[in-house]
Design an enzyme around this catalytic site. Sequence first.
Site, PDB file in Angstrom:
ATOM      1  N   LYS A   1       0.837  -1.206   0.000  1.00  0.00           N
ATOM      2  CA  LYS A   1       0.000   0.000   0.000  1.00  0.00           C
ATOM      3  C   LYS A   1       0.871   1.254   0.000  1.00  0.00           C
ATOM      4  O   LYS A   1       2.077   1.181   0.249  1.00  0.00           O
ATOM      5  CB  LYS A   1      -0.913  -0.031   1.231  1.00  0.00           C
ATOM      6  CG  LYS A   1      -0.151  -0.071   2.554  1.00  0.00           C
ATOM      7  CD  LYS A   1      -1.055  -0.389   3.749  1.00  0.00           C
ATOM      8  CE  LYS A   1      -0.227  -0.485   5.013  1.00  0.00           C
ATOM      9  NZ  LYS A   1      -1.038  -0.933   6.170  1.00  0.00           N
TER      10      LYS A   1
ATOM     11  N   ARG B   1     -10.649  -0.716  14.328  1.00  0.00           N
ATOM     12  CA  ARG B   1     -10.336   0.174  13.209  1.00  0.00           C
ATOM     13  C   ARG B   1     -11.116  -0.276  11.974  1.00  0.00           C
ATOM     14  O   ARG B   1     -11.957   0.428  11.485  1.00  0.00           O
ATOM     15  CB  ARG B   1      -8.822   0.169  12.971  1.00  0.00           C
ATOM     16  CG  ARG B   1      -8.310   1.288  12.128  1.00  0.00           C
ATOM     17  CD  ARG B   1      -6.805   1.232  11.950  1.00  0.00           C
ATOM     18  NE  ARG B   1      -6.356   0.069  11.192  1.00  0.00           N
ATOM     19  CZ  ARG B   1      -5.136  -0.071  10.702  1.00  0.00           C
ATOM     20  NH1 ARG B   1      -4.213   0.875  10.905  1.00  0.00           N
ATOM     21  NH2 ARG B   1      -4.795  -1.145  10.019  1.00  0.00           N
TER      22      ARG B   1
ATOM     23  N   TYR C   1      15.496  30.190   7.896  1.00  0.00           N
ATOM     24  CA  TYR C   1      14.309  30.849   8.462  1.00  0.00           C
ATOM     25  C   TYR C   1      14.402  30.939   9.980  1.00  0.00           C
ATOM     26  O   TYR C   1      14.791  29.986  10.654  1.00  0.00           O
ATOM     27  CB  TYR C   1      13.061  30.031   8.126  1.00  0.00           C
ATOM     28  CG  TYR C   1      12.589  30.153   6.701  1.00  0.00           C
ATOM     29  CD1 TYR C   1      12.195  31.380   6.178  1.00  0.00           C
ATOM     30  CD2 TYR C   1      12.523  29.032   5.881  1.00  0.00           C
ATOM     31  CE1 TYR C   1      11.741  31.485   4.866  1.00  0.00           C
ATOM     32  CE2 TYR C   1      12.074  29.125   4.577  1.00  0.00           C
ATOM     33  CZ  TYR C   1      11.682  30.357   4.071  1.00  0.00           C
ATOM     34  OH  TYR C   1      11.236  30.445   2.778  1.00  0.00           O
TER      35      TYR C   1
ATOM     36  N   MET D   1      11.084  24.199   2.701  1.00  0.00           N
ATOM     37  CA  MET D   1      10.235  23.363   1.846  1.00  0.00           C
ATOM     38  C   MET D   1      11.067  22.537   0.864  1.00  0.00           C
ATOM     39  O   MET D   1      10.805  21.348   0.647  1.00  0.00           O
ATOM     40  CB  MET D   1       9.252  24.243   1.066  1.00  0.00           C
ATOM     41  CG  MET D   1       8.233  23.448   0.279  1.00  0.00           C
ATOM     42  SD  MET D   1       7.164  24.503  -0.725  1.00  0.00           S
ATOM     43  CE  MET D   1       6.275  25.415   0.524  1.00  0.00           C
TER      44      MET D   1
END
Length: 339
Positions: free
Chosen positions: A33, A128, A239, A287
């Site tokens: 998956k 679940r 940053y 990013m």
Amino acid sequence: MATGTLHIDRAALAANWKALDAMSAVETAAVVKANGYGLGIELVAETLAAAGARSFFVATAEEGARLRAALGHGPVIAVFSGHMAGDTALIRDHVLTPMLNSPEQWTRHAETLPGAPYGVQLDSGMNRLGFEPADWAPIAGEARPWCAISHLACADEPDHPMNARQLATFREMTDGLGLKRCFANTGGVLLGADYHFDMTRPGIGLYGGLPFEGARPVVRLDLPVIQVRDLAAGESVGYGNTWTAPGPTRIATVSGGYADGIIRAMSNKIRLWSGDVPCPLVGRVSMDLLTIDVTHLPEAPEALTLIGPHQTVDAVADAAGTIGYEILTSLGPRYRRAA
Ligand SMILES: *Cc1c(COP(=O)(O)O)cnc(C)c1O
């Protein structure tokens, strides 16, 4: 080229499947998956099919359709989410085996694709997915699933009492029915023969992740250096000015950032490697970029390694406060995947 390269060791992937297969006396399926845990589902599935896997599990019918295109006819492709409204055509056209989870899915499958194969997922306590015991009881006698599965909530903690509790519940729900049964994920394979039933379905261990300690590493991630600059003491990086050079410092700016799955929580906490030499990441993860202290290297590197021989997927996960599963499945689409 400014994109990172994700090297995928097909031989290691195949060897991990074979090693997990050798731990049980029964068939070993493969969970692929989430794009083969981020590595690329086509490459992963082809490698595992060549190694001997005959049954594959995905999360959604859409993933199943993509997998069928890669595998062709033959292998079973089972879908954990079962038969959702809108899945019918995908299930029929790509010959998928939905793992039915509820009376609603049971009815939908019987009405829309009568006679088509299906499996069932039973809830043994994780709460679940899967039939609750009370919903399963009335159909257990007539059900003819390809396989009945259930999923362990605490398989990576061998001493957790939940494992034995879920095992007992799964047995109560399936003993005497003559069904093919599958219970064990990677952690379950390691729990031993009581958990193996007729088939196992490891995921993370195939890709080199814990709790399979004996796994061979499958992934290596190299990130190219775009630019190198020299800083004087007192200059800051990135940053928020979160890192300031304590003395003369050489900073390499590397292509790769949180948009590529290099989780921002690793800011100021992880190292990249130039061969055998660790180089600390300084300042915040951006990013698309990382800033790395390479002052101690004799020359500016062309690329640095985030995941590789000196730093496993799980070590990277620790630095990010997460698990190897999340690091792998976050590996971004920008990387060139090289096998
Ligand atoms: C993801 C998943 C697996 C595989 O688990 P690993 O811990 O990666 O081995 C098996 N079964 C179900 C139902 C899953 O969701």
